[in-house]
Design a protein around this motif. Structure first.
Motif, mmCIF file in Angstrom:
data_model
loop_
_atom_site.group_PDB
_atom_site.id
_atom_site.type_symbol
_atom_site.label_atom_id
_atom_site.label_comp_id
_atom_site.label_asym_id
_atom_site.label_seq_id
_atom_site.Cartn_x
_atom_site.Cartn_y
_atom_site.Cartn_z
ATOM 1 N N ASN A 130 -52.715 86.956 7.075
ATOM 2 C CA ASN A 130 -51.371 87.312 7.522
ATOM 3 C C ASN A 130 -50.289 86.444 6.890
ATOM 4 O O ASN A 130 -49.220 86.937 6.532
ATOM 5 C CB ASN A 130 -51.285 87.219 9.045
ATOM 6 C CG ASN A 130 -52.245 88.172 9.733
ATOM 7 O OD1 ASN A 130 -52.580 89.222 9.193
ATOM 8 N ND2 ASN A 130 -52.710 87.799 10.917
ATOM 9 N N LYS A 137 -52.848 90.788 1.489
ATOM 10 C CA LYS A 137 -52.738 90.610 2.933
ATOM 11 C C LYS A 137 -53.752 91.453 3.708
ATOM 12 O O LYS A 137 -54.488 92.262 3.146
ATOM 13 C CB LYS A 137 -51.306 90.952 3.383
ATOM 14 C CG LYS A 137 -50.232 90.082 2.733
ATOM 15 C CD LYS A 137 -50.453 88.592 3.005
ATOM 16 C CE LYS A 137 -49.355 87.740 2.399
ATOM 17 N NZ LYS A 137 -49.605 86.291 2.542
ATOM 18 N N THR A 138 -53.760 91.242 5.011
ATOM 19 C CA THR A 138 -54.686 91.918 5.916
ATOM 20 C C THR A 138 -54.658 93.433 5.704
ATOM 21 O O THR A 138 -53.595 94.054 5.652
ATOM 22 C CB THR A 138 -54.334 91.582 7.371
ATOM 23 O OG1 THR A 138 -54.525 90.180 7.591
ATOM 24 C CG2 THR A 138 -55.193 92.363 8.345
ATOM 25 N N SER A 150 -48.676 92.126 5.693
ATOM 26 C CA SER A 150 -49.660 92.252 6.752
ATOM 27 C C SER A 150 -49.115 93.119 7.882
ATOM 28 O O SER A 150 -47.951 92.976 8.269
ATOM 29 C CB SER A 150 -50.035 90.872 7.304
ATOM 30 O OG SER A 150 -50.900 91.014 8.418
ATOM 31 N N GLN A 153 -49.838 90.020 13.167
ATOM 32 C CA GLN A 153 -49.333 88.656 13.189
ATOM 33 C C GLN A 153 -50.439 87.673 13.538
ATOM 34 O O GLN A 153 -51.470 88.040 14.114
ATOM 35 C CB GLN A 153 -48.193 88.535 14.211
ATOM 36 C CG GLN A 153 -46.995 89.428 13.926
ATOM 37 C CD GLN A 153 -45.924 89.317 15.000
ATOM 38 O OE1 GLN A 153 -46.078 88.586 15.965
ATOM 39 N NE2 GLN A 153 -44.847 90.061 14.825
#
Length: 229
Positions: A130, A137-138, A150, A153
């Motif tokens: 994240n 990113k995720t 992401s 959070q």
């Protein structure tokens, strides 16, 4: 990591589009067993210890804390080596509940194989990141379909739902599809491609602290799914 793949099929397999592969998050059982639940889901983590899992190299980086798997410390990968499907999955769904702390980086490898040292050189990685500086990113399929933002959070539990069906991969985060990818039929990328294999959770570095409180898998049979159409 290998260079990103630029060739993408124009559409995901019709099996994805025409069948309902979005399942509710499996309910956690108080005492996991080796068998599946009524919907065909197996629990790979018992909530108590690392039975059925084998860490690589820096083994102290993988542990259980407060009922969750914690990956925190120098590079290590926690491979599933238990008895469910002989730790070999081809077509499947996997749901993990994940919590990251700020600056953390991790991932869920699949179609991989145990190796004692280094980054896994077989299979794919669903990225978990994240706020780590890495721009992937995720929800990314690492170095294949990378996302720069992401959808979730840090310091909050979220679900990562991976579906692999024939040549297609889908990654959903909290029920939202982030990545869809169909592997080209004639892909010349030895090892870093679909086949079959196990699952691995990544401890990326000493500053990364990531928790997994559930890792459930449901093997899929493409022939059965096709018959549902």
């Amino acid at each position: 990591m290998k260079s990103p793949v630029s060739l993408k099929a124009p559409f995901i397999l019709s099996l994805f589009a025409s069948t309902n592969l979005v399942h509710a998050v499996p309910s956690k059982k108080s005492e996991p067993s080796n068998g599946p639940d009524a919907s065909g889901w197996y629990q790979l983590f018992n909530g108590k210890d690392l039975s059925g899992w084998t860490p690589s190299e820096n083994k102290h980086s993988c542990k259980v804390e407060n009922g969750s798997i914690l990956v925190h410390g120098p590079r290590s990968h926690l491979f599933y080596t238990g008895t469910v499907h002989a730790a070999t999955f081809k077509d499947f769904e996997l749901i993990a509940e994940v919590l990251t702390t700020p600056g953390s980086n991790s991932g869920i490898y699949f179609h991989t194989k145990f190796q004692e040292r280094g980054w896994p050189n077989r299979g794919y990685e669903a990225q978990i990141n994240n706020t780590h500086p890495d721009y992937k990113k995720t929800g990314s399929l690492y170095a294949v379909c990378d996302k720069s933002q992401s959808p979730v959070q840090d310091n909050r539990w979220f679900t990562c739902h991976i579906t692999v069906l024939e040549r297609s991969i889908r990654i959903q985060i909290d029920g939202k599809t982030i990545t869809e990818y169909t592997e080209p039929r004639f892909l010349n990328r030895p090892h870093r491609q679909l086949g079959d294999g196990t699952i691995a959770l990544q401890s990326h570095d000493e500053n990364s602290k990531v928790y997994f409180r559930m890792v459930d898998v449901k093997p899929l049979d493409p022939m059965v799914i096709a018959g549902m159409n």
